[in-house]
Design a protein around this motif. Structure first.
Motif, short mmCIF file in Angstrom:
data_model
loop_
_atom_site.label_atom_id
_atom_site.label_comp_id
_atom_site.label_asym_id
_atom_site.label_seq_id
_atom_site.Cartn_x
_atom_site.Cartn_y
_atom_site.Cartn_z
N GLU A 1 0.83 -1.20 0.00
CA GLU A 1 0.00 0.00 0.00
C GLU A 1 0.87 1.25 0.00
O GLU A 1 0.61 2.20 -0.73
CB GLU A 1 -0.94 0.00 1.20
N TYR A 2 1.89 1.26 0.82
CA TYR A 2 2.80 2.40 0.87
C TYR A 2 3.48 2.59 -0.48
O TYR A 2 3.56 3.70 -1.00
CB TYR A 2 3.84 2.21 1.98
N PHE A 3 3.94 1.48 -1.06
CA PHE A 3 4.60 1.54 -2.37
C PHE A 3 3.63 2.06 -3.43
O PHE A 3 3.99 2.89 -4.24
CB PHE A 3 5.16 0.17 -2.76
N THR A 4 2.39 1.56 -3.37
CA THR A 4 1.38 2.00 -4.34
C THR A 4 1.11 3.49 -4.17
O THR A 4 1.04 4.22 -5.15
CB THR A 4 0.08 1.19 -4.17
N MET A 5 0.98 3.94 -2.94
CA MET A 5 0.75 5.36 -2.70
C MET A 5 1.93 6.18 -3.19
O MET A 5 1.76 7.20 -3.84
CB MET A 5 0.50 5.62 -1.21
N ASN A 6 3.13 5.72 -2.90
CA ASN A 6 4.32 6.42 -3.37
C ASN A 6 4.39 6.39 -4.88
O ASN A 6 4.79 7.35 -5.51
CB ASN A 6 5.59 5.83 -2.77
N SER A 7 4.03 5.25 -5.47
CA SER A 7 4.05 5.14 -6.93
C SER A 7 3.07 6.12 -7.53
O SER A 7 3.36 6.77 -8.53
CB SER A 7 3.71 3.72 -7.37
N ASP B 1 2.19 10.87 -10.30
CA ASP B 1 1.65 12.22 -10.42
C ASP B 1 2.76 13.24 -10.58
O ASP B 1 2.67 14.15 -11.40
CB ASP B 1 0.78 12.57 -9.21
N THR B 2 3.81 13.07 -9.79
CA THR B 2 4.95 13.97 -9.88
C THR B 2 5.61 13.85 -11.24
O THR B 2 5.94 14.86 -11.87
CB THR B 2 5.97 13.66 -8.76
N GLU B 3 5.79 12.62 -11.70
CA GLU B 3 6.39 12.41 -13.02
C GLU B 3 5.51 13.00 -14.10
O GLU B 3 6.00 13.64 -15.03
CB GLU B 3 6.64 10.92 -13.27
N ASN B 4 4.19 12.77 -14.00
CA ASN B 4 3.27 13.34 -14.98
C ASN B 4 3.32 14.86 -14.96
O ASN B 4 3.29 15.51 -16.00
CB ASN B 4 1.84 12.87 -14.72
N VAL C 1 5.87 16.70 -14.00
CA VAL C 1 7.16 17.11 -14.57
C VAL C 1 7.12 16.99 -16.09
O VAL C 1 7.57 17.89 -16.80
CB VAL C 1 8.31 16.25 -13.97
N GLU C 2 6.54 15.88 -16.59
CA GLU C 2 6.43 15.71 -18.03
C GLU C 2 5.56 16.79 -18.64
O GLU C 2 5.89 17.34 -19.70
CB GLU C 2 5.86 14.32 -18.36
N LEU C 3 4.44 17.10 -17.99
CA LEU C 3 3.54 18.13 -18.48
C LEU C 3 4.23 19.49 -18.50
O LEU C 3 4.11 20.24 -19.48
CB LEU C 3 2.29 18.20 -17.60
N GLU C 4 4.97 19.81 -17.45
CA GLU C 4 5.70 21.08 -17.40
C GLU C 4 6.77 21.13 -18.49
O GLU C 4 6.95 22.16 -19.13
CB GLU C 4 6.34 21.28 -16.03
N GLU C 5 7.44 20.01 -18.71
CA GLU C 5 8.48 19.95 -19.76
C GLU C 5 7.85 20.13 -21.14
O GLU C 5 8.37 20.87 -21.97
CB GLU C 5 9.23 18.61 -19.66
N LYS C 6 6.73 19.46 -21.37
CA LYS C 6 6.03 19.61 -22.66
C LYS C 6 5.58 21.04 -22.86
O LYS C 6 5.74 21.60 -23.96
CB LYS C 6 4.82 18.67 -22.73
N THR C 7 5.03 21.64 -21.82
CA THR C 7 4.58 23.03 -21.91
C THR C 7 5.75 23.96 -22.20
O THR C 7 5.64 24.85 -23.05
CB THR C 7 3.89 23.44 -20.59
N ARG C 8 6.85 23.73 -21.53
CA ARG C 8 8.04 24.55 -21.76
C ARG C 8 8.52 24.41 -23.19
O ARG C 8 8.84 25.40 -23.86
CB ARG C 8 9.15 24.16 -20.78
#
Length: 119
Positions: free
Chosen positions: A36-42, A47-50, A52-59
């Motif tokens: 559960e902890y791993f899933t929450m962290n994942s 979400d963090t990776e998404n 970051v990817e969204l910010e990179e795409k926007t940039r």
């Protein structure tokens, strides 16, 4: 000392040490909590990776748009310079013709034949 002694009235409980093996019930509970902890962290990492990817795409999109506008501005500038160049060439031809006409009309610039004057 492997643990506290367990008596018949269950006053004491057995506490496993790090080196001791854990019984399957608590191992399953521990494993479930880890999952559960791993899933929450994942999910958070996802979400963090998404994000970051969204910010990179926007940039990158903004950078591409800025470069497109810069290219359009440069193309317009090149066209303006070409027009100015053609205009100046035309003016230079007119001025060159005018100077030739003035020189041919003036006696100062006439070619003189020294042999014909001596005769």
């Amino acid at each position: 000392m492997e643990g506290v002694l367990e008596e018949e009235d269950s006053t004491f409980t057995n506490i496993p040490l790090a080196d001791d093996t854990v019984d399957s019930g608590s191992a399953a509970l521990h494993s479930k909590q880890e999952k559960e902890y791993f899933t929450m962290n994942s999910d958070m990492d996802g979400d963090t990776e998404n994000q970051v990817e969204l910010e990179e795409k926007t940039r990158l999109i903004n950078q591409v748009l800025e470069l497109q506008h810069t290219l359009e501005d440069l193309s317009a500038r090149v066209d303006a310079v070409k027009e100015e160049n053609l205009k100046l060439k035309s003016e230079n031809q007119v001025l060159g013709q005018y100077i030739e006409n003035l020189m041919s009309a003036s006696s100062v610039f006439q070619t003189t034949d020294t042999k014909s004057k001596r005769k």
